[in-house]
Scaffold this active site. Sequence first.
Site, PDB file in Angstrom:
ATOM      1  N   HIS A 173     -24.169  22.703  27.510  1.00  0.00           N
ATOM      2  CA  HIS A 173     -25.180  21.802  28.072  1.00  0.00           C
ATOM      3  C   HIS A 173     -25.986  21.222  26.922  1.00  0.00           C
ATOM      4  O   HIS A 173     -26.734  21.934  26.250  1.00  0.00           O
ATOM      5  CB  HIS A 173     -26.100  22.585  29.021  1.00  0.00           C
ATOM      6  CG  HIS A 173     -27.250  21.772  29.545  1.00  0.00           C
ATOM      7  ND1 HIS A 173     -28.534  22.257  29.632  1.00  0.00           N
ATOM      8  CD2 HIS A 173     -27.310  20.495  30.003  1.00  0.00           C
ATOM      9  CE1 HIS A 173     -29.329  21.337  30.141  1.00  0.00           C
ATOM     10  NE2 HIS A 173     -28.613  20.246  30.370  1.00  0.00           N
ATOM     11  N   HIS A 294     -26.649  19.281  39.575  1.00  0.00           N
ATOM     12  CA  HIS A 294     -26.081  19.607  38.262  1.00  0.00           C
ATOM     13  C   HIS A 294     -26.398  21.039  37.836  1.00  0.00           C
ATOM     14  O   HIS A 294     -25.898  21.524  36.837  1.00  0.00           O
ATOM     15  CB  HIS A 294     -26.598  18.645  37.203  1.00  0.00           C
ATOM     16  CG  HIS A 294     -28.040  18.853  36.826  1.00  0.00           C
ATOM     17  ND1 HIS A 294     -29.040  18.944  37.752  1.00  0.00           N
ATOM     18  CD2 HIS A 294     -28.622  19.005  35.617  1.00  0.00           C
ATOM     19  CE1 HIS A 294     -30.185  19.129  37.120  1.00  0.00           C
ATOM     20  NE2 HIS A 294     -29.965  19.170  35.825  1.00  0.00           N
TER      21      HIS A 294
HETATM   22  N1  LIG Z   1     -25.378  29.098  32.820  1.00  0.00           N
HETATM   23  C1  LIG Z   1     -26.612  28.778  32.394  1.00  0.00           C
HETATM   24  N2  LIG Z   1     -27.306  27.815  33.060  1.00  0.00           N
HETATM   25  C2  LIG Z   1     -28.527  27.502  32.624  1.00  0.00           C
HETATM   26  C3  LIG Z   1     -29.132  28.126  31.515  1.00  0.00           C
HETATM   27  N3  LIG Z   1     -30.371  27.586  31.327  1.00  0.00           N
HETATM   28  C4  LIG Z   1     -30.511  26.650  32.285  1.00  0.00           C
HETATM   29  N4  LIG Z   1     -29.418  26.589  33.068  1.00  0.00           N
HETATM   30  C5  LIG Z   1     -29.106  25.670  34.173  1.00  0.00           C
HETATM   31  O1  LIG Z   1     -28.866  24.391  33.625  1.00  0.00           O
HETATM   32  C6  LIG Z   1     -29.543  23.397  34.359  1.00  0.00           C
HETATM   33  C7  LIG Z   1     -29.911  22.298  33.384  1.00  0.00           C
HETATM   34  O2  LIG Z   1     -30.942  21.508  33.828  1.00  0.00           O
HETATM   35  P1  LIG Z   1     -31.462  20.140  33.140  1.00  0.00           P
HETATM   36  O3  LIG Z   1     -32.297  19.507  34.193  1.00  0.00           O
HETATM   37  O4  LIG Z   1     -32.212  20.490  31.935  1.00  0.00           O
HETATM   38  O5  LIG Z   1     -30.275  19.327  32.800  1.00  0.00           O
HETATM   39  C8  LIG Z   1     -30.713  24.124  35.002  1.00  0.00           C
HETATM   40  O6  LIG Z   1     -31.067  23.555  36.225  1.00  0.00           O
HETATM   41  C9  LIG Z   1     -30.205  25.528  35.190  1.00  0.00           C
HETATM   42  O7  LIG Z   1     -29.653  25.705  36.456  1.00  0.00           O
HETATM   43  C10 LIG Z   1     -28.382  29.131  30.827  1.00  0.00           C
HETATM   44  O8  LIG Z   1     -28.837  29.726  29.829  1.00  0.00           O
HETATM   45  N5  LIG Z   1     -27.138  29.418  31.301  1.00  0.00           N
HETATM   46 MN   LIG Z   2     -29.465  18.332  31.169  1.00  0.00          MN
END
Ligand SMILES: Nc1nc2c(ncn2[C@@H]2O[C@H](COP(=O)(O)O)[C@@H](O)[C@H]2O)c(=O)[nH]1
Ligand SMILES: [Mn+2]
Length: 398
Positions: A173, A294
């Site tokens: 990400h 997302h």
């Molecule tokens: N598997 C993981 N998912 C994570 C982590 N930290 C956050 N998240 C997820 O990613 C989205 C990204 O959101 P954005 O709005 O910044 O694009 C967030 O909603 C979480 O669900 C992680 O460490 N591992």
């Molecule tokens: Mn993002």
Amino acid sequence: MGTSEKAGAVPANGAAPIQRFYSDRSWIEGAAEEQLTFVAGMAGVSSVAAFPDLHPGKYGPVGSAILADRIYPQLIGNDIGCGMSLYALDLPARKLRLDKAAAKLRQLEGVWTGNAGARLAGEDLPTDLHNQALGTIGGGNHFCELQVIDEVTDGALLEAAALRKGDLVLLVHSGSRSLGTAVFGSVLDRFDGLDPNSPDGKAYRAAHDQAVRWAALNRELIAERAAKALRCDLRIVADAPHNLVEDHAGGILHRKGAARVDQALVPLAGSRDALSYLLAPCREQAEALASLAHGAGRKYDRRSMTGRAGGTRSDRDSLGRTSFGGLVVCEDRQLLIEEAPAAYKDPAQVLKDLQSAGLAAPVAALKPLVTYKKAVSDTLESARQDKRRRLWDRRAKR
Ligand SMILES: Nc1nc2c(ncn2[C@@H]2O[C@H](COP(=O)(O)O)[C@@H](O)[C@H]2O)c(=O)[nH]1
Ligand SMILES: [Mn+2]
């Protein structure tokens, strides 16, 4: 769901209709609902879709897709092109030692030293475009996570992607780093939006589209760095950007934390201590604006996480581990707290809501094994740099 289950789906005041693809079981803050209503009333907005990961953002509701006759750069913000990429690794899970893998993933720290010019040129980008930041994850909730395919719901679809239960995958990400910040900086005050056919609109769109391509390349390079560190090959499974504008029937589509659904499989991120999912988007529903949730979405904002996580010594000690037995690589204590799993909603509920709305079906659940976040805190890094400088000075004086 997905129509007018909640009051206000078709507002009487001439504002655009809002299609909500979440149930009462999803945690949706009042402030996010207010932002949705505000956005639906903005000039030229014709349709809004909101997903179960909805939460308040700086300039608008994250977890939504907004169709308008003009470009609103604020809805996209800094992180133009941010997205999730999933890669299959040809690394046998039985050979994996988590502590060793965590140590290897530390190599993602620091700059990437590959041939940036060649890679940028390969994406039709200027060879010196923010190349110092290329291949780096950045801060906030950006991450590179080693996961294992856990529960399989649709074996046929998984097999079609040449994957099976027990395989190791990498979820990346990240976005456009300093490039996106620079592009947004040039239109910070354009709250009224930009006519896409005006010189300013065209200039923003050209710079934005470059940032989107840069961000996709960035995720690819991060995955390549991780695979090299883990000494294995990799293969892309899906790349779904969720923060950008694009042309859409009827206008300009703003994806504000809403994943694109133009491929067979789309990742849905959970948290470092929750399952993520691989989804199969269902037949397109026009009201969903070709989008999906997302991630899980924030339950608590960063500031309010201080005090909610890391309050006790054992709580602080546990920040680097997960209930799955996984490890977290991140020395920035504050970031660990702000990004603690409790900051996020339940991704399983997000999935349930998407399923009942007929937008997506689960293919597999992905269990986190090692999560790499920005490993070194800025303060720690500058202390290290000071130490190196002092050593250098001392040696020079000898
Ligand atoms: N598997 C993981 N998912 C994570 C982590 N930290 C956050 N998240 C997820 O990613 C989205 C990204 O959101 P954005 O709005 O910044 O694009 C967030 O909603 C979480 O669900 C992680 O460490 N591992
Ligand atoms: Mn993002």
